[in-house]
Design a protein around this motif. Sequence first.
Motif, PDB file in Angstrom:
ATOM      1  N   CYS B 167      17.579  59.363  96.146  1.00  0.00           N
ATOM      2  CA  CYS B 167      18.598  60.742  96.093  1.00  0.00           C
ATOM      3  C   CYS B 167      19.641  60.690  95.091  1.00  0.00           C
ATOM      4  O   CYS B 167      19.926  59.839  94.333  1.00  0.00           O
ATOM      5  CB  CYS B 167      19.029  60.077  97.403  1.00  0.00           C
ATOM      6  SG  CYS B 167      20.663  58.952  97.399  1.00  0.00           S
ATOM      7  N   ASN B 169      22.934  59.416  95.188  1.00  0.00           N
ATOM      8  CA  ASN B 169      23.648  58.344  95.079  1.00  0.00           C
ATOM      9  C   ASN B 169      22.480  57.383  93.664  1.00  0.00           C
ATOM     10  O   ASN B 169      23.098  56.434  92.796  1.00  0.00           O
ATOM     11  CB  ASN B 169      24.284  57.665  96.131  1.00  0.00           C
ATOM     12  CG  ASN B 169      24.861  56.096  96.178  1.00  0.00           C
ATOM     13  OD1 ASN B 169      26.097  56.643  94.530  1.00  0.00           O
ATOM     14  ND2 ASN B 169      25.220  55.884  97.342  1.00  0.00           N
ATOM     15  N   CYS B 170      21.235  57.454  93.807  1.00  0.00           N
ATOM     16  CA  CYS B 170      20.154  56.391  93.475  1.00  0.00           C
ATOM     17  C   CYS B 170      20.882  57.022  91.488  1.00  0.00           C
ATOM     18  O   CYS B 170      20.239  55.933  90.373  1.00  0.00           O
ATOM     19  CB  CYS B 170      18.756  56.782  93.981  1.00  0.00           C
ATOM     20  SG  CYS B 170      18.740  55.777  95.420  1.00  0.00           S
ATOM     21  N   CYS B 241      20.554  50.979  97.309  1.00  0.00           N
ATOM     22  CA  CYS B 241      21.279  52.323  96.986  1.00  0.00           C
ATOM     23  C   CYS B 241      21.387  51.855  98.852  1.00  0.00           C
ATOM     24  O   CYS B 241      21.628  51.913 100.041  1.00  0.00           O
ATOM     25  CB  CYS B 241      20.376  53.483  96.998  1.00  0.00           C
ATOM     26  SG  CYS B 241      21.736  54.340  97.229  1.00  0.00           S
ATOM     27  N   CYS B 244      20.531  55.412 100.552  1.00  0.00           N
ATOM     28  CA  CYS B 244      18.926  56.126 100.790  1.00  0.00           C
ATOM     29  C   CYS B 244      18.660  54.207 101.144  1.00  0.00           C
ATOM     30  O   CYS B 244      17.475  54.316 101.664  1.00  0.00           O
ATOM     31  CB  CYS B 244      18.277  56.546  99.980  1.00  0.00           C
ATOM     32  SG  CYS B 244      18.090  55.940  98.610  1.00  0.00           S
TER      33      CYS B 244
HETATM   34 ZN   LIG Z   1      20.076  56.554  97.333  1.00  0.00          ZN
END
Ligand SMILES: [Zn+2]
Lengths: 67, 338
Positions: B167, B169-170, B241, B244
């Motif tokens: 995602c 954020n990753c 994460c 996710c």
């Molecule tokens: Zn993520």
Amino acid sequence: MEIQVNGKIKQLPKEVETVADLLHYFGLDAKMVIVEQNKEIVSKDNFQGANLQSNDTIELVRFVGGG
Amino acid sequence: MKDDRYSRQVLFSPIGKEGQEQLEAKHVLIIGAGALGTSNAEQLARAGVGKMTIVDRDYVEFSNLQRQQLFSEKDAENRMPKAVAAKERLSAINSGISIFSHVMDVQVEELEKLAPDADVIIDATDNFDTRLLINDISQKHDKPWVYGGCVGSYGLTYTIVPGKTPCLNCLLETVPIGGATCDTAGIISPAVQMVTAHQVAEVLKILVGDEQALHGKLISFDMWNHHYQAIKVNTVKNPECRSCGGNRDYPYLSPESQTKTAVLCGRDTVQIRPPERMERDFDTLRRRLHDGEIKQNPFLLSYTLNDHRMVFFKDGRVLVHGTKDIAEARRLYYKIVG
Ligand SMILES: [Zn+2]
């Protein structure tokens, strides 16, 4: 040292030794960049530890906000 | 004649007649009606996507016309909200689809309402605070979304499919709210179109159920310097994460992540949201505004006094133009609104 960055040959000063140095040299925020060194993704934790070698091929993908 | 409006797309075998029917049954949520949003929306309206919801917090200005393809000079003169002007133009392009528009700033509450009914979300925002919010909502409601960003002649895009890809954020590793800087380097239209060409192609694949065809890479390009990259980023998926991973807590959906005031990217403008939801009564407001120039349309009221201009929206938000300083913007706002 001479390396290829985003398709262009760059001459780097001696003090640029790692991926972290390279990002600093280009004024890039490490959080907002994905780095590929010789076709391998460099994890963000390893930017400091990833040493650059002559003739490396580096791809820098910069996340941008505009839209 | 009307029957063959989608004939060329139906002839394209990965879509075909069945795919076209799928498109007509689907709902796309587009967050932002700027350059990326208008381009995405026009292509998808022409493609015959049955339902589209388009959300934007801003209004049309002349500096938008160089690249925001659904707007006209008239929209800029009248300071039409982008969501309203976009809907009008999209309905003229394709009267056979349903278009919903919302003049609002999306935060958690708004997205929680809009996301469940969407099949896919398109990121056409201009800031990472909203993108990270979209990212968490996408994971929470299991909806794919397509990131796009551009500045100058450069752009990039990535398709996030919950459960399959990393995602945002990753990829970014937790950017604090307000932590990403704004891009103010200008933009050329080809960079916009290149991003949206990728976004729309990906969305069409998702809508017709051809997920195999998704490109799966982080794609970026610089159209002035002829550099094109496509990087496999699967390995970046972080099991820890917070958006996710296994123990996710959706950090960007928490109340403390919500902003009441925000500096609009590259706009020299501060947006102030009222602490509580409200509908602004323009007549009451007008009685408080003595000097200065007032312009009004059914959606917003623009007030200019000396060097300062404020735009009041029906939903209570105010844009304070001519400053990037939140404290100064608040001071000006309270001086007028009391
Ligand atoms: Zn993520």
